[in-house]
Structure formats: C-alpha cells, structure tokens
Design an enzyme around this catalytic site. Structure first.
Site, PDB file in Angstrom:
ATOM      1  N   ASP A   1      -7.250  -4.790   1.826  1.00 41.15           N
ATOM      2  CA  ASP A   1      -6.796  -4.058   3.016  1.00 41.15           C
ATOM      3  C   ASP A   1      -7.933  -3.165   3.511  1.00 41.15           C
ATOM      4  OD1 ASP A   1      -5.496  -2.452   4.906  1.00 41.15           O
ATOM      5  OD2 ASP A   1      -3.695  -2.203   3.681  1.00 41.15           O
TER       6      ASP A   1
ATOM      7  N   HIS B   1      -2.538  -5.582   6.269  1.00 39.46           N
ATOM      8  CA  HIS B   1      -2.191  -4.159   6.176  1.00 39.46           C
ATOM      9  C   HIS B   1      -0.667  -4.006   6.222  1.00 39.46           C
ATOM     10  CE1 HIS B   1      -2.725   0.118   6.546  1.00 39.46           C
ATOM     11  NE2 HIS B   1      -2.197   0.169   7.745  1.00 39.46           N
TER      12      HIS B   1
ATOM     13  N   SER C   1       1.513   2.478   5.598  1.00 35.72           N
ATOM     14  CA  SER C   1       0.275   3.036   6.125  1.00 35.72           C
ATOM     15  C   SER C   1       0.346   4.569   6.135  1.00 35.72           C
ATOM     16  CB  SER C   1       0.009   2.453   7.515  1.00 35.72           C
ATOM     17  OG  SER C   1      -1.272   2.758   7.980  1.00 35.72           O
TER      18      SER C   1
END
Length: 535
Positions: free
Chosen positions: A455, A484, A230
């Site tokens: 995502d 994610h 991320s």
C-alpha cells in the site's frame, strides 16, 4: 489520504527539523467533560431516522438523520453543529439460508478516511456479497464527519476557482513556479480563515474522535463497533486511546502511522517515497501486457510513453481541459487501487494513438456545480484537519530542502504532495500537539488491523506501528498487494478474518497473512476496440 508511514526506502533520508510547535496542546479534562455531557444528551435524544432528503439515489431501506455535537467540546453549552447520519437496519437473515434468523449485534459505524470523505453511502454495502453476513448482524451506519457535506460544511474558496484546468505538474519545478504555488498556498490558507472564522480551529482529528463517541451514544450503543479505513484508522486509534472502555470491536483497514512524530508533515514526506514504488508496480504490469497496450515492454519504456503524453498535453491540453496536472492526478489513482490499472493504461494508449476521449473521460475536472462544490469541500476539510492536528514547518526552505532531496529518487508524487499540503505552512489557526496513541495490556479489547504489504497511501510500516501501540491488536496482511483498503474486496481470506472478528469476536494469532488477490485483467487494445466499433 496523503498521511502515511515511512516506506523502507525513506530510511536514509535526513529530514530537516520541524519548527517549534505552536500553542494548541493535548486534549484537556474540560474537553473530556464536554464529551460526557454531549454523549449524555445524545443518548437521551437519539436519532430520528427517516427519509434521506436530498439523496434521491438512496435505495429503499436506507434511512437518514442527524446527531448534534458541540463545535467546541471545551464549551459544550455553546454553539452546536449537526452531523448527517445514514443507516440500514440489520436484516437478521442468514444470506446462506433466508429462513434462519441471525441475532442483531448492534450498529457498525464506518468512516472511509480522507480527511474529508463522506461515509453516507456505506449502508448500501449490505447489498454486496462480501458484506451480507455482516449486514445481517449489524445495522450498517455511515455519516458525514464535521465539515463534510451537510455536516457544518467547511469551504475555503469558490468551487469554480478550486477546480482549474488545464494545469501543469512539473516533477522538478522551477523557482518561479515554486513562488507561484507559495502565493496560492497563502491565499488558500487566508481563504479558510476568512470563511470559517473562529470555527476553523475546531476541525481536528481529536474532535472527530469525540464526535464518534457522541454518535455511539445517539445510536443507543453502550460500546462502539467501528471500522475505519485509511485516515479513519487514525482517529479510530485516537478514539481507542481516549475511550478504551467504550470500545466493543474495531477494524483498522489500511492503517496509517499514528506516531506523533509522523503526524502529518513526515507522513506526507514518507508517502511521496512510497508512491514511487507503487508507480513502478503499475508500469511493470503495463509492460507485461505490452501486446495489449503497446506502451513499452519494460517499466522504463512505459515511463517514456507517459512522459511523451505529458509533453504533448503541456503543448495542447486534451479536450481543452486535460493538461499534465490532470494526467498525473488520474494516474495517481492507479497507485491507490490496482483495479484502476486497465482503464489508465487503456486511456494512455488510446491518447498516444490519436484518440483523446478515454483520457478526457478519466481526467477532466468536474464542471457540474454540485460535484465541484463537493470536491472543494473535501479539499477544505482535508487541509483544515491536517493543518490543525500538528506542527508544520513555517519556512518554505524546509519544505524545499526535504522535497528536493526526495524528488531525486521519487519524482512521481513528491511535488504535487507538497502543493496539496503547503497551506499548512501559512495556517492561521492554532496547531495542536498530536495525542500519543497508546494503550496498555487489558485497557482495550482486541482489535483487528488490515494492511496490504505494498500500500502506497498507507505503507506497511504504519500498520506495524499501529499494532505496537494498540495492545492486544492483531494484524492481517495481504501479501505482495497494494490496494489501499482491503476489507470487502475480492480477497476471501481477508474477508474471512473480518467476518470471524465482527460476527464472533474471533481473531487469528498475533499476525496472519493472506495471499495476494489476482492481478487485474487488461482492457482491450484501443485500436482493436475502435475497429470492432466500426464493423
């Protein structure tokens, strides 16, 4: 992590022009010299690993220590701060044949994203089946980035004020409600400035990348092996741009869009659009299991059930703590991780059938002091890093125009995303111009990018943009999936590519695809579960 890439549906949106960028600028040669000096010191000092104090749950084998970095790399001999680091040594034993020795390949450093997330628990991943082969070859290293946890912790307000309940969450807020949130955003930005003082400006993604190079040196590594998830992919990409010669291998899992024009205001606009599609995915799954949850046999009917719960919670919060805002926050997690789908659907069904306990257990805000402090700290670091990193509009009318337009097609997350980021409109520290992430042919070793095709927190376009900017990188896509972060999960195809790269340096062709993981299995129906409990 709210910074993401433009989803295709956002292409037609006309975004209001940003205000002129305040002073701040790109990284300087002075800062680069400061990194070199700090890294040389760290290489000499190393890290004195020992027992993890204050972490009683740390299992045997996990060690902790600290690495010292400058607060300001332009003044490396000035104030310094300590980052907390955790490690599990490479087992050097093949999990498929315990008697076979595996050569150690160095340290694998991991960052889980945020900004504001701690990676201290990462070394414990070595006990999981999907990580055992990697844990045999690598020391697994996690750490708390600057501002997080015990690493020069940042705070912007008293935790008891940060965690409030119950709260509203209007999808189409009134003018009076907007004014309330503007006042709160101004107060929060002011609190950050007052509590952090002059240090506030130094909580940035660029400094996170510089800290990573100092950590590399302290671990005794000539080159860095790194996995970022991320937001961790963003400052990992900054590291690759700043220190390409220091890179051994890098994995970017759930890559965010590093385009300077997207960081961070436009990324957040785009993310709001992306979550609407993921919210639809969840409701379609619930509708397919209407025999279990009885929330509706179409996504529209499931939405009506959700809205009925919102209205009821607005009139009377569940358990006195869960209002529409807490409901929305709990269901936002279903947009991040589809393994949360059964628990959210079960809680909603139970609540509408007269049992609020599952919903309260999922959605009630934390009350324990240490947990509340951790939540406030994570929010403070998130805000500081994103506000410092780039220009933001300073006129609320810009935010209002852009997000009113988006909310017409994507109401689920849009306004809550605004309130999370609005302190950046009133920020009292200088903003930087984002670094242009880009490497040329041969400058950087081949890197591995992972992305789930649906995502929402880091939509697929971000992975494509990351690949365009990092020369020689390879993209592995989990098709028609939306969780994610996909490394170390249930997808053996994805994990096979990660292992081949980390253990052998082997990559597939320029792009490779893996089939989607299976959909989650629905939880039992609340009424049937209650009946069994009574019998």
């Amino acid at each position: 992590m709210r910074a993401a890439a433009l989803y295709p549906a956002a292409g037609a949106l006309l975004l209001t022009t940003l205000s002129a960028a305040p002073a701040g600028g790109a990284p300087s040669d002075v800062a680069g010299s400061g990194v070199a000096l700090a890294a040389a010191r760290a290489a000499q000092e190393g890290i004195a690993f020992g027992k993890c104090s204050g972490t009683p749950e740390a299992p045997s084998g996990v060690q902790c220590g600290t690495v010292t970095v400058p607060l300001d790399y332009a003044q490396p001999n000035g104030k310094r701060i300590q980052l907390t680091v955790s490690r599990v040594r490479a087992t050097q034993r093949d999990p498929r044949n315990d008697k076979r020795r595996v050569p150690r390949q160095g340290a694998l450093v991991f960052n889980p994203g945020g900004p504001g997330a701690s990676g201290l628990h990462f070394p414990m991943a070595g006990t999981l089946p999907a990580w055992k082969r990697v844990g045999a070859a690598y020391d697994l290293v996690g750490y708390e980035p600057r501002g997080v946890g015990r690493s020069a912790p940042l705070t912007c307000q008293e935790p008891r004020h940060f965690v409030k309940a119950p709260s509203p969450s209007p999808t189409h807020p009134s003018e009076s409600y907007k004014q309330e949130r503007i006042a709160q955003a101004k107060a929060y930005a002011r609190g950050c400035a007052e509590r952090a003082g002059g240090a506030l400006r130094h909580y940035t993604s660029l400094n996170n990348a510089r800290d990573l190079d100092v950590l590399r040196a302290a671990l005794g590594e000539e080159q860095l092996t790194f996995m970022g998830a991320s937001y961790g992919t963003y400052f990992g990409a900054l590291y690759a741009t700043l220190f390409p010669g220091h890179v051994r291998r890098m994995v970017f899992d759930a890559a965010v869009n590093p385009d300077p024009a997207q960081v961070w205001y436009r990324n957040n606009l785009a993310q709001s659009v992306a979550f609407e599609s993921r919210w639809t995915d969840f409701r379609e799954w619930v509708a397919r299991h209407d025999d279990v949850y009885e929330l509706g046999d179409t996504p529209q009917r499931v939405l009506r059930s959700y809205e009925r719960a919102r209205a009821r919670l607005a009139a009377e919060p569940a358990g006195g703590t869960v209002g529409p805002g807490q409901l929305q926050a709990a269901f936002l997690q279903a947009g991040y991780y589809d393994d949360h789908w059964p628990s959210r659907a079960h809680a909603l069904s139970a609540y509408l059938n007269g049992d609020p306990k599952p919903l309260v257990a999922l959605a009630a805000p934390v009350r324990e002091a240490a947990a509340a402090a951790a939540v406030e700290n994570a929010g403070a670091v998130y805000t500081a890093v994103e506000c410092n990193d780039a220009p933001w509009p300073t006129d609320f009318r810009v935010w209002d125009q852009d997000n009113t337009r988006i909310a017409r097609v994507a109401p689920f997350e849009t306004w809550d995303n605004v309130w999370a980021n609005l302190p950046c409109a009133y920020w009292q520290a200088p903003r930087q111009q984002p670094l242009d992430v880009r490497t040329g042919p041969g400058e950087l070793p081949p890197t591995l990018i992972l992305a789930a095709e649906r995502d929402a927190a880091a939509p697929y376009e971000g992975a494509l943009e990351m690949q365009r900017r990092l020369s020689g990188s390879v993209l592995v896509t989990e098709r028609d999936a939306g969780t994610h972060g996909i490394a170390g999960g249930p997808n053996r195809c994805v994990n096979g590519h990660v292992e081949a790269y980390l253990l052998e340096g082997r990559l597939p062709a320029r792009r490779a695809a893996c089939a989607a993981r299976p959909e989650p299995t629905p939880a039992d129906h609340p009424a049937r579960e209650a009946a069994r409990a009574k019998s």
